[in-house]
Design a protein around this motif. Structure first.
Motif, short mmCIF file in Angstrom:
data_model
loop_
_atom_site.label_atom_id
_atom_site.label_comp_id
_atom_site.label_asym_id
_atom_site.label_seq_id
_atom_site.Cartn_x
_atom_site.Cartn_y
_atom_site.Cartn_z
N ALA A 28 -6.42 -40.49 -32.27
CA ALA A 28 -6.07 -40.63 -33.69
C ALA A 28 -7.19 -41.36 -34.44
O ALA A 28 -7.50 -41.03 -35.59
CB ALA A 28 -4.75 -41.37 -33.85
N PHE A 40 -1.16 -37.68 -39.70
CA PHE A 40 0.27 -37.49 -39.95
C PHE A 40 0.58 -36.17 -40.67
O PHE A 40 1.73 -35.87 -40.92
CB PHE A 40 0.83 -38.67 -40.75
N TRP A 60 1.64 -34.92 -34.72
CA TRP A 60 2.68 -35.81 -35.25
C TRP A 60 3.91 -34.94 -35.53
O TRP A 60 3.85 -34.00 -36.31
CB TRP A 60 2.20 -36.48 -36.53
N ASP A 61 5.06 -35.23 -34.91
CA ASP A 61 6.23 -34.38 -35.08
C ASP A 61 7.29 -34.97 -36.01
O ASP A 61 8.41 -34.51 -36.05
CB ASP A 61 6.85 -34.00 -33.73
N GLY A 64 7.02 -39.46 -34.24
CA GLY A 64 6.12 -39.97 -33.21
C GLY A 64 5.05 -38.95 -32.89
O GLY A 64 5.12 -37.79 -33.30
N PHE A 65 4.04 -39.38 -32.14
CA PHE A 65 2.96 -38.49 -31.74
C PHE A 65 3.30 -37.81 -30.43
O PHE A 65 3.91 -38.41 -29.53
CB PHE A 65 1.65 -39.27 -31.54
#
Length: 118
Positions: A28, A40, A60-61, A64-65
C-alpha cells in the motif's frame, strides 16, 4: 469474498520487480507513495517479484484489504520489466498476463468505435 476483477474500476500493475516479502502495508505504501494512487479505490494492484513465478494482488473490499498471493508452477509471467512505473491494463491484458503471455500483443484485434451510419 473473492475478488471479481471484472467488477473493478481499474487494474494496475507495478512494472519491474517488487520485493515479495512486503505485506499489505508495504505494498500500500508503494501504491500511495511512489505512484500517488488511492489504495481505497475500487482497483486491483498487482506486483511481481524477480523470479516472475509469483505475484501478489492488493484489493480494498470495503472493510479491509485483501492480499492474494499466487505461485505459478512450471511457468513464468511475462511481467513488464522496462521501467519502474504503474500501468493501467484491461481485463483482456490481465488474462493474457496471467496465462503467461505478454501484455502487448501487436497482432491482437483492437477494439474500435463504430462509425455512424448515414
Amino acid at each position: 469474498m473473492i475478488v471479481d476483477y471484472t467488477k473493478v474500476d481499474h487494474i494496475y500493475i507495478v512494472c519491474g520487480k517488487t520485493d515479495m516479502r512486503k505485506s499489505i502495508d508495504g505494498l500500500a505504501a508503494i501504491v500511495q507513495g511512489q505512484f500517488n494512487l488511492n489504495v481505497f479505490d475500487n482497483c486491483i494492484f498487482l506486483f511481481c517479484g524477480g523470479s516472475r513465478n509469483k505475484y501478489k494482488a492488493l484489493f480494498w473490499d470495503g472493510d479491509g484489504f485483501m492480499l492474494l498471493y499466487k505461485r505459478i508452477e512450471g511457468g513464468k509471467i511475462q511481467w513488464p520489466r522496462s521501467n519502474r512505473e504503474v500501468r493501467n491494463i484491461s481485463q483482456r491484458e490481465l488474462r493474457w498476463l496471467l496465462e503467461g503471455l505478454q501484455i502487448d500483443q501487436p497482432k491482437a484485434i483492437q477494439n474500435v468505435a463504430p462509425a455512424a451510419f448515414y
